[in-house]
Write a protein that holds these residues in place. Structure first.
Motif, PDB file in Angstrom:
ATOM      1  N   PRO A 198      33.575  30.456  36.709  1.00 42.50           N
ATOM      2  CA  PRO A 198      34.183  29.175  37.186  1.00 42.50           C
ATOM      3  C   PRO A 198      35.525  28.816  36.325  1.00 42.50           C
ATOM      4  O   PRO A 198      35.552  28.570  34.970  1.00 42.50           O
ATOM      5  N   ASN A 199      36.588  28.539  37.129  1.00 41.71           N
ATOM      6  CA  ASN A 199      37.956  28.200  36.781  1.00 41.71           C
ATOM      7  C   ASN A 199      38.363  29.417  35.912  1.00 41.71           C
ATOM      8  O   ASN A 199      39.517  29.062  35.224  1.00 41.71           O
ATOM      9  N   GLN A 200      37.961  30.542  35.770  1.00 44.12           N
ATOM     10  CA  GLN A 200      38.536  31.506  34.979  1.00 44.12           C
ATOM     11  C   GLN A 200      38.711  32.935  35.860  1.00 44.12           C
ATOM     12  O   GLN A 200      39.831  33.591  35.747  1.00 44.12           O
ATOM     13  N   LYS A 201      37.697  33.239  36.429  1.00 45.09           N
ATOM     14  CA  LYS A 201      37.728  34.600  37.095  1.00 45.09           C
ATOM     15  C   LYS A 201      36.585  34.613  38.435  1.00 45.09           C
ATOM     16  O   LYS A 201      35.669  34.283  38.474  1.00 45.09           O
ATOM     17  N   ILE A 202      37.394  35.459  39.536  1.00 45.31           N
ATOM     18  CA  ILE A 202      36.589  35.846  40.559  1.00 45.31           C
ATOM     19  C   ILE A 202      36.925  37.362  40.702  1.00 45.31           C
ATOM     20  O   ILE A 202      37.896  37.814  40.667  1.00 45.31           O
ATOM     21  N   HIS A 203      35.895  37.986  40.974  1.00 43.88           N
ATOM     22  CA  HIS A 203      35.924  39.548  41.075  1.00 43.88           C
ATOM     23  C   HIS A 203      34.951  40.050  42.101  1.00 43.88           C
ATOM     24  O   HIS A 203      34.034  39.559  42.221  1.00 43.88           O
ATOM     25  N   TRP A 204      35.275  41.213  42.523  1.00 43.26           N
ATOM     26  CA  TRP A 204      34.369  41.908  43.685  1.00 43.26           C
ATOM     27  C   TRP A 204      34.368  43.226  43.740  1.00 43.26           C
ATOM     28  O   TRP A 204      35.454  44.187  42.855  1.00 43.26           O
ATOM     29  N   ARG A 205      33.809  43.973  44.489  1.00 45.07           N
ATOM     30  CA  ARG A 205      33.664  45.334  44.527  1.00 45.07           C
ATOM     31  C   ARG A 205      33.192  45.847  46.057  1.00 45.07           C
ATOM     32  O   ARG A 205      32.359  44.970  46.578  1.00 45.07           O
ATOM     33  N   SER A 206      33.927  46.694  46.494  1.00 45.96           N
ATOM     34  CA  SER A 206      33.341  46.991  48.022  1.00 45.96           C
ATOM     35  C   SER A 206      32.272  47.811  48.006  1.00 45.96           C
ATOM     36  O   SER A 206      31.799  48.585  46.899  1.00 45.96           O
ATOM     37  N   LEU A 207      31.220  47.629  48.965  1.00 42.49           N
ATOM     38  CA  LEU A 207      30.019  48.360  48.993  1.00 42.49           C
ATOM     39  C   LEU A 207      30.193  49.308  50.134  1.00 42.49           C
ATOM     40  O   LEU A 207      29.096  50.315  50.045  1.00 42.49           O
ATOM     41  N   GLU A 208      30.880  49.210  51.126  1.00 45.36           N
ATOM     42  CA  GLU A 208      30.913  50.292  52.289  1.00 45.36           C
ATOM     43  C   GLU A 208      32.348  49.898  52.916  1.00 45.36           C
ATOM     44  O   GLU A 208      32.956  49.003  52.586  1.00 45.36           O
ATOM     45  N   GLY A 209      32.777  51.196  53.460  1.00 45.12           N
ATOM     46  CA  GLY A 209      34.349  50.886  53.980  1.00 45.12           C
ATOM     47  C   GLY A 209      35.282  51.480  53.082  1.00 45.12           C
ATOM     48  O   GLY A 209      35.056  52.084  52.215  1.00 45.12           O
ATOM     49  N   LEU A 210      36.357  50.803  53.050  1.00 49.10           N
ATOM     50  CA  LEU A 210      37.585  50.981  52.153  1.00 49.10           C
ATOM     51  C   LEU A 210      37.049  50.799  50.512  1.00 49.10           C
ATOM     52  O   LEU A 210      36.692  49.517  50.286  1.00 49.10           O
ATOM     53  N   PRO A 211      36.962  51.698  49.839  1.00 42.88           N
ATOM     54  CA  PRO A 211      36.739  51.678  48.633  1.00 42.88           C
ATOM     55  C   PRO A 211      37.795  50.686  47.773  1.00 42.88           C
ATOM     56  O   PRO A 211      38.943  51.291  47.659  1.00 42.88           O
ATOM     57  N   ASN A 212      37.430  49.773  47.222  1.00 39.01           N
ATOM     58  CA  ASN A 212      38.012  48.878  46.573  1.00 39.01           C
ATOM     59  C   ASN A 212      37.693  47.816  45.630  1.00 39.01           C
ATOM     60  O   ASN A 212      36.238  47.974  45.919  1.00 39.01           O
ATOM     61  N   ARG A 213      38.167  47.571  44.600  1.00 39.23           N
ATOM     62  CA  ARG A 213      37.858  46.396  43.736  1.00 39.23           C
ATOM     63  C   ARG A 213      38.953  45.551  43.184  1.00 39.23           C
ATOM     64  O   ARG A 213      39.885  46.019  43.020  1.00 39.23           O
ATOM     65  N   GLY A 214      38.495  44.560  42.579  1.00 40.25           N
ATOM     66  CA  GLY A 214      39.614  43.678  42.035  1.00 40.25           C
ATOM     67  C   GLY A 214      38.940  42.399  41.228  1.00 40.25           C
ATOM     68  O   GLY A 214      37.626  42.238  41.168  1.00 40.25           O
ATOM     69  N   ALA A 215      40.064  41.684  40.786  1.00 47.09           N
ATOM     70  CA  ALA A 215      39.644  40.500  40.221  1.00 47.09           C
ATOM     71  C   ALA A 215      40.855  39.524  40.057  1.00 47.09           C
ATOM     72  O   ALA A 215      42.140  39.820  40.249  1.00 47.09           O
ATOM     73  N   VAL A 216      40.707  38.182  40.290  1.00 48.83           N
ATOM     74  CA  VAL A 216      41.533  37.232  40.120  1.00 48.83           C
ATOM     75  C   VAL A 216      41.303  36.393  38.968  1.00 48.83           C
ATOM     76  O   VAL A 216      40.177  35.792  38.765  1.00 48.83           O
ATOM     77  N   ARG A 217      42.287  36.261  38.041  1.00 51.39           N
ATOM     78  CA  ARG A 217      41.975  35.477  36.702  1.00 51.39           C
ATOM     79  C   ARG A 217      42.835  34.340  36.658  1.00 51.39           C
ATOM     80  O   ARG A 217      44.161  34.540  37.362  1.00 51.39           O
ATOM     81  N   PHE A 218      42.601  33.363  36.277  1.00 52.65           N
ATOM     82  CA  PHE A 218      43.114  31.998  36.264  1.00 52.65           C
ATOM     83  C   PHE A 218      43.312  31.475  34.726  1.00 52.65           C
ATOM     84  O   PHE A 218      42.304  31.684  33.910  1.00 52.65           O
ATOM     85  N   TYR A 219      44.440  31.177  34.466  1.00 51.10           N
ATOM     86  CA  TYR A 219      44.732  30.969  32.926  1.00 51.10           C
ATOM     87  C   TYR A 219      45.593  29.479  33.129  1.00 51.10           C
ATOM     88  O   TYR A 219      46.573  29.285  33.639  1.00 51.10           O
ATOM     89  N   PRO A 220      45.064  28.472  32.239  1.00 52.40           N
ATOM     90  CA  PRO A 220      45.659  27.111  32.140  1.00 52.40           C
ATOM     91  C   PRO A 220      47.233  27.362  31.483  1.00 52.40           C
ATOM     92  O   PRO A 220      47.569  28.087  30.555  1.00 52.40           O
ATOM     93  N   LYS A 221      48.091  26.439  32.125  1.00 55.49           N
ATOM     94  CA  LYS A 221      49.507  26.405  31.592  1.00 55.49           C
ATOM     95  C   LYS A 221      49.457  24.902  31.448  1.00 55.49           C
ATOM     96  O   LYS A 221      50.608  24.713  30.646  1.00 55.49           O
ATOM     97  N   GLY A 222      48.774  23.983  31.720  1.00 51.07           N
ATOM     98  CA  GLY A 222      48.761  22.678  31.438  1.00 51.07           C
ATOM     99  C   GLY A 222      47.992  21.737  32.422  1.00 51.07           C
ATOM    100  O   GLY A 222      47.081  22.481  33.030  1.00 51.07           O
ATOM    101  N   PRO A 223      47.879  20.650  32.364  1.00 58.16           N
ATOM    102  CA  PRO A 223      47.043  19.781  33.227  1.00 58.16           C
ATOM    103  C   PRO A 223      47.364  19.779  34.889  1.00 58.16           C
ATOM    104  O   PRO A 223      46.473  19.806  35.495  1.00 58.16           O
TER     105      PRO A 223
END
Length: 143
Positions: free
Chosen positions: A66-91
């Motif tokens: 939570p509030n840091q990382k979301i990530h995934w991988r494909s199981l079928e179809g177009l092979p792909n994987r990825g991540a979204v990372r969140f870094y605080p810069k201030g309030p």
């Protein structure tokens, strides 16, 4: 990309998978499976390189941080994987970093060398739209 919303708002906004087509226009649909909420079916439709490109895949969201990382991988179809990372810069702002890896689909093999810069540009524009969407999302969400 730096986004002018608190990290929790950016995270919540990106976690709303079915809303992704609203700010990533080449993604035509994202449908979460009712019986398995960690799975989602994605469809991509885009005209590029003189072709109508239509691809789909089933993705599994991996355990998020939570509030840091979301990530995934494909199981079928177009092979792909990825991540979204969140870094605080201030309030009231944060950095959002998107990384994606994929296999070049056969329909795009002839233009594979042009694909990486094209996708980087497309994803960058998507993040710019995400920044605008997240500000709206913040305005629409209860305080």
């Amino acid at each position: 990309m730096e986004i002018d919303v608190p990290i929790s708002v950016a995270y919540d906004c990106y976690s709303d998978r079915e809303a992704i087509p609203r700010w990533m226009p080449f993604i035509s649909t994202v449908k979460i499976l009712e019986d398995k909420p960690d799975l989602s079916r994605w469809s991509l439709k885009y005209k590029a390189f003189g072709r109508d490109i239509e691809l789909s895949w089933l993705a599994r969201n991996m355990q998020p941080t939570p509030n840091q990382k979301i990530h995934w991988r494909s199981l079928e179809g177009l092979p792909n994987r990825g991540a979204v990372r969140f870094y605080p810069k201030g309030p009231s702002s944060c950095l959002v970093e998107l990384t994606v890896s994929y296999e070049v689909p056969p329909i795009l093999s002839p233009v594979a060398s042009a694909l990486q810069p094209f996708l980087e540009n497309l994803l960058g524009r998507g993040l710019e739209r995400f920044a605008m969407f997240a500000r709206t999302y913040k305005a629409d969400s209860p305080v």
